[in-house]
Design an enzyme around this catalytic site. Structure first.
Site, PDB file in Angstrom:
ATOM      1  N   HIS A  83      87.293  14.210 -13.538  1.00 17.53           N
ATOM      2  CA  HIS A  83      87.739  14.202 -14.625  1.00 17.53           C
ATOM      3  C   HIS A  83      88.875  14.620 -15.096  1.00 17.53           C
ATOM      4  O   HIS A  83      89.474  15.677 -14.215  1.00 17.53           O
ATOM      5  CB  HIS A  83      86.648  14.701 -15.716  1.00 17.53           C
ATOM      6  N   ASP A 135      79.411   9.845 -16.921  1.00 21.63           N
ATOM      7  CA  ASP A 135      78.935   8.520 -16.451  1.00 21.63           C
ATOM      8  C   ASP A 135      78.190   8.520 -15.381  1.00 21.63           C
ATOM      9  O   ASP A 135      77.639   7.367 -14.932  1.00 21.63           O
ATOM     10  CB  ASP A 135      80.166   7.623 -15.959  1.00 21.63           C
TER      11      ASP A 135
HETATM   12  C1  SDX Z   1      85.418   9.117 -18.938  1.00 27.01           C
HETATM   13  O1  SDX Z   1      89.163  11.559 -20.733  1.00 27.01           O
HETATM   14  C2  SDX Z   1      87.968  11.600 -21.106  1.00 27.01           C
HETATM   15  O2  SDX Z   1      87.517  12.414 -21.899  1.00 27.01           O
HETATM   16  C3  SDX Z   1      87.185  10.615 -20.725  1.00 27.01           C
HETATM   17  C4  SDX Z   1      85.546  10.469 -21.087  1.00 27.01           C
HETATM   18  C5  SDX Z   1      85.211  10.405 -22.496  1.00 27.01           C
HETATM   19  O3  SDX Z   1      84.169  10.752 -22.981  1.00 27.01           O
HETATM   20  O4  SDX Z   1      85.849   9.662 -23.071  1.00 27.01           O
HETATM   21  O5  SDX Z   1      85.057  11.710 -20.534  1.00 27.01           O
HETATM   22  C6  SDX Z   1      84.696   9.406 -20.298  1.00 27.01           C
HETATM   23  O6  SDX Z   1      86.147   8.327 -18.814  1.00 27.01           O
HETATM   24  C7  SDX Z   1      84.729   9.982 -17.669  1.00 27.01           C
HETATM   25  C8  SDX Z   1      85.593   9.437 -16.364  1.00 27.01           C
HETATM   26  C9  SDX Z   1      84.967   8.178 -15.819  1.00 27.01           C
HETATM   27  N1  SDX Z   1      85.663   7.674 -14.458  1.00 27.01           N
HETATM   28  C10 SDX Z   1      84.998   7.697 -13.554  1.00 27.01           C
HETATM   29  O7  SDX Z   1      84.060   8.382 -13.193  1.00 27.01           O
HETATM   30  C11 SDX Z   1      85.984   7.132 -12.311  1.00 27.01           C
HETATM   31  C12 SDX Z   1      85.988   7.988 -11.119  1.00 27.01           C
HETATM   32  N2  SDX Z   1      86.754   9.065 -11.449  1.00 27.01           N
HETATM   33  C13 SDX Z   1      88.424   8.989 -11.299  1.00 27.01           C
HETATM   34  O8  SDX Z   1      89.041   7.796 -11.118  1.00 27.01           O
HETATM   35  C14 SDX Z   1      89.248  10.056 -11.699  1.00 27.01           C
HETATM   36  O9  SDX Z   1      88.558  11.573 -11.356  1.00 27.01           O
HETATM   37  C15 SDX Z   1      89.318  10.056 -13.310  1.00 27.01           C
HETATM   38  C16 SDX Z   1      90.371   9.112 -13.459  1.00 27.01           C
HETATM   39  C17 SDX Z   1      88.425  10.460 -14.026  1.00 27.01           C
HETATM   40  C18 SDX Z   1      90.359  11.308 -13.398  1.00 27.01           C
HETATM   41  O10 SDX Z   1      91.785  10.849 -12.676  1.00 27.01           O
HETATM   42  P1  SDX Z   1      92.984  11.925 -13.012  1.00 27.01           P
HETATM   43  O11 SDX Z   1      92.893  13.157 -13.953  1.00 27.01           O
HETATM   44  O12 SDX Z   1      94.295  11.066 -13.041  1.00 27.01           O
HETATM   45  O13 SDX Z   1      92.841  12.410 -11.490  1.00 27.01           O
HETATM   46  P2  SDX Z   1      93.707  11.795  -9.903  1.00 27.01           P
HETATM   47  O14 SDX Z   1      93.279  10.510 -10.083  1.00 27.01           O
HETATM   48  O15 SDX Z   1      95.051  12.232 -10.112  1.00 27.01           O
HETATM   49  O16 SDX Z   1      92.677  12.710  -8.880  1.00 27.01           O
HETATM   50  C19 SDX Z   1      93.119  13.947  -8.306  1.00 27.01           C
HETATM   51  C20 SDX Z   1      92.684  13.960  -7.005  1.00 27.01           C
HETATM   52  C21 SDX Z   1      93.301  12.827  -6.229  1.00 27.01           C
HETATM   53  O17 SDX Z   1      93.502  13.139  -5.060  1.00 27.01           O
HETATM   54  P3  SDX Z   1      94.691  13.850  -4.406  1.00 27.01           P
HETATM   55  O18 SDX Z   1      95.835  12.751  -4.953  1.00 27.01           O
HETATM   56  O19 SDX Z   1      95.005  15.254  -4.835  1.00 27.01           O
HETATM   57  O20 SDX Z   1      94.464  14.028  -2.827  1.00 27.01           O
HETATM   58  O21 SDX Z   1      91.393  13.635  -7.036  1.00 27.01           O
HETATM   59  C22 SDX Z   1      91.097  12.668  -6.306  1.00 27.01           C
HETATM   60  C23 SDX Z   1      92.291  11.783  -6.356  1.00 27.01           C
HETATM   61  O22 SDX Z   1      92.292  10.797  -5.294  1.00 27.01           O
HETATM   62  N3  SDX Z   1      90.039  12.259  -7.038  1.00 27.01           N
HETATM   63  C24 SDX Z   1      88.883  11.426  -6.637  1.00 27.01           C
HETATM   64  C25 SDX Z   1      88.043  11.145  -7.545  1.00 27.01           C
HETATM   65  N4  SDX Z   1      88.393  11.282  -8.602  1.00 27.01           N
HETATM   66  C26 SDX Z   1      89.683  11.988  -8.527  1.00 27.01           C
HETATM   67  N5  SDX Z   1      88.634  11.117  -5.269  1.00 27.01           N
HETATM   68  C27 SDX Z   1      87.456  10.357  -5.013  1.00 27.01           C
HETATM   69  N6  SDX Z   1      86.566  10.338  -5.955  1.00 27.01           N
HETATM   70  C28 SDX Z   1      86.751  10.314  -7.212  1.00 27.01           C
HETATM   71  N7  SDX Z   1      86.012  10.169  -8.194  1.00 27.01           N
END
Ligand code: SDX
Length: 428
Positions: A307, A364
């Protein structure tokens, strides 16, 4: 004593005020940054950038705290109702008995939609994703209520648009589903409460009597509360930016629905179930998929994990996980996908990659398991998220309008070609 922050650049010192909110969050107010220094800030995804001040929702990502207008999400989920929470978010205070009854009555008596909506619905093929249908039908309200095109109307007129949105969104959502399954639509039943009416419009069939299961209706009400607002997330920021151009509230909410659709945002609840089903079909090997999620050469992500703000447990995920156990037990549903989800969660929470990145289950991760147990099809999960988020979008749009916020228009740093002479290569 007001705080300030200093910036030094090319031998010059600049000082900017620091503002602090009621929960001791602080921000540098850079409103005068460009005028004073010629500099702008750059922050793709706005990870470190506040877009506004707001009195609606507070969340603390490190502590896993979420409150709507100061009330803890745990208390609201356990003791309140979705319509009471909607009133709280939109108008700022919990309603009195009379205010609640009037609000509920108003909504009940606006659930019916113009018969011509069916002509729009019939234009969609049955394979149309319900989120596309929903955003289209919401935007079509600008045609049926053209006065709404001017957002600067009286408080009463704006409030009428708010009531219409809350009342008609369940009807549109249920009709989008009926369009997909090729069943005749059901009209609202004003004798039922909000969630029961939605369930009956969704699932009632002409040939059969449909009785709403109170367990299902209560579970849905709790899920809608948990999704009702979440400060400046992607879809809410979209609603605020579209509304800042003075587009109508219907156009702004329609834009929010489309932003929510993405799998990185609200679309994740559908992607989680599709992921869990794929893991089940592939033998249920949680570790294999955890390794895929960690592999930078593999686009696979653990959907429902991570998140932007929560670097601890998403408090909603805790509540939904418990509700999933309760609802499946009460309904006598045994869903092997729930066991895979729990196994995946346990493995991830003990894996250094996820620990280092503070990746926890988000709202989710378990919600789809409950929706599925309630009989809601997978591609309707994000529609359910939109149904829950509607009062939050409305509250945020209303706050942005009442605060007279300027049109949202970020700056950029240009990295393209410098000036060059035009010499056409086309011999015309
Ligand atoms: C919602 O914002 C809100 O409040 C949203 C929400 C709401 O109520 O409105 O809470 C609802 O959208 C919840 C999120 C639902 N999405 C997912 O579950 C999709 C999977 N999660 C990710 O794609 C990710 O965690 C995000 C999009 C939610 C957040 O992404 P960020 O903050 O941009 O973080 P990032 O992509 O920069 O990740 C940081 C690191 C990265 O690795 P490094 O580059 O540091 O090596 O964490 C890794 C990412 O690759 N990472 C994951 C991951 N999420 C982040 N690796 C594997 N699986 C994951 N799910």
């Amino acid at each position: 004593m007001s705080e300030s922050a200093k910036l030094s650049f090319k031998g010059q010192e600049y000082e900017f005020p620091v503002i602090t909110g009621t929960e001791n969050e602080s921000a540098i107010d850079i409103a005068k940054l460009r005028g004073a220094s010629g500099l702008i800030t750059l922050d793709p995804g706005f990870k470190n950038t506040g877009s506004t001040t707001s009195a609606i929702t507070f969340l603390d990502g490190e502590e896993g705290i979420l409150r709507y207008r100061g009330y803890k999400i745990e208390d609201l989920a356990e003791k309140s109702s979705f319509l009471e929470v909607a009133y709280l978010l939109i108008y700022g205070e919990l309603p009195s008995q009379a205010e609640y009854e009037n609000f509920s009555k108003e909504i009940t008596h606006h659930t019916l939609v113009h018969e011509d909506i069916k002509k729009i619905l019939e234009g969609f093929p049955s394979n149309a994703h319900p989120m596309g249908v929903l955003s289209s039908l919401i935007c079509s309200l600008t045609a049926f209520y053209p006065d709404s095109l001017n957002p600067n109307r009286s408080e009463e007129e704006v409030n009428m648009s708010i009531i219409r949105l809350l009342a008609k969104m369940p009807t549109f959502a249920a009709w989008a589903y009926k369009n997909e399954v090729g069943h005749p639509v059901n009209y609202p039943d004003n004798s039922l409460d909000y969630c029961s009416n939605f369930l009956k419009m969704m699932f009632a069939l002409p040939a059969e009597k449909y009785d709403v299961d109170p367990v299902v209706s209560a579970a849905l009400d709790k899920l809608l509360i948990l999704h009702a607002d979440h400060e400046q997330n992607c879809s809410t920021s979209t609603v605020r930016v579209v509304g800042s151009s003075q587009a109508s509230i219907y156009a702004s909410i329609s834009a929010g629905i489309n932003a929510l659709w993405g799998p990185l945002h609200g679309g994740a609840n559908q992607s989680v179930i599709e992921m869990l089903e794929a893991i089940k079909a592939d033998g249920g090997d949680a570790k294999k998929y955890l390794d895929k999620a960690k592999d930078k050469n593999d686009p696979f992500r653990l959907m429902g994990f991570g998140h932007r703000v929560y670097k601890n447990f998403d408090p909603r995920a805790r509540i939904i996980k418990k509700a999933a156990d309760d609802v499946l037990t009460k309904l006598g549903v045994n869903d092997p996908v729930l066991d895979i989800a729990k196994e995946l969660e346990h493995a991830a929470l003990n894996d250094q990659y996820f620990i280092d990145r503070k990746l926890y289950p988000n709202v989710d991760f378990y919600s789809g398991i409950i929706y599925r147990a309630l009989g809601i099809p997978t591609d309707m999960f994000t529609v359910m998220f939109a149904l829950g988020r509607l009062p939050g979008w409305i509250a945020q749009w209303k706050e942005m309008r009442e605060n007279g916020e300027p049109i949202g228009r970020p700056r950029q740093i240009y990295v393209g070609a410098n000036e060059r002479d035009y010499v056409s290569m086309n011999k015309r």
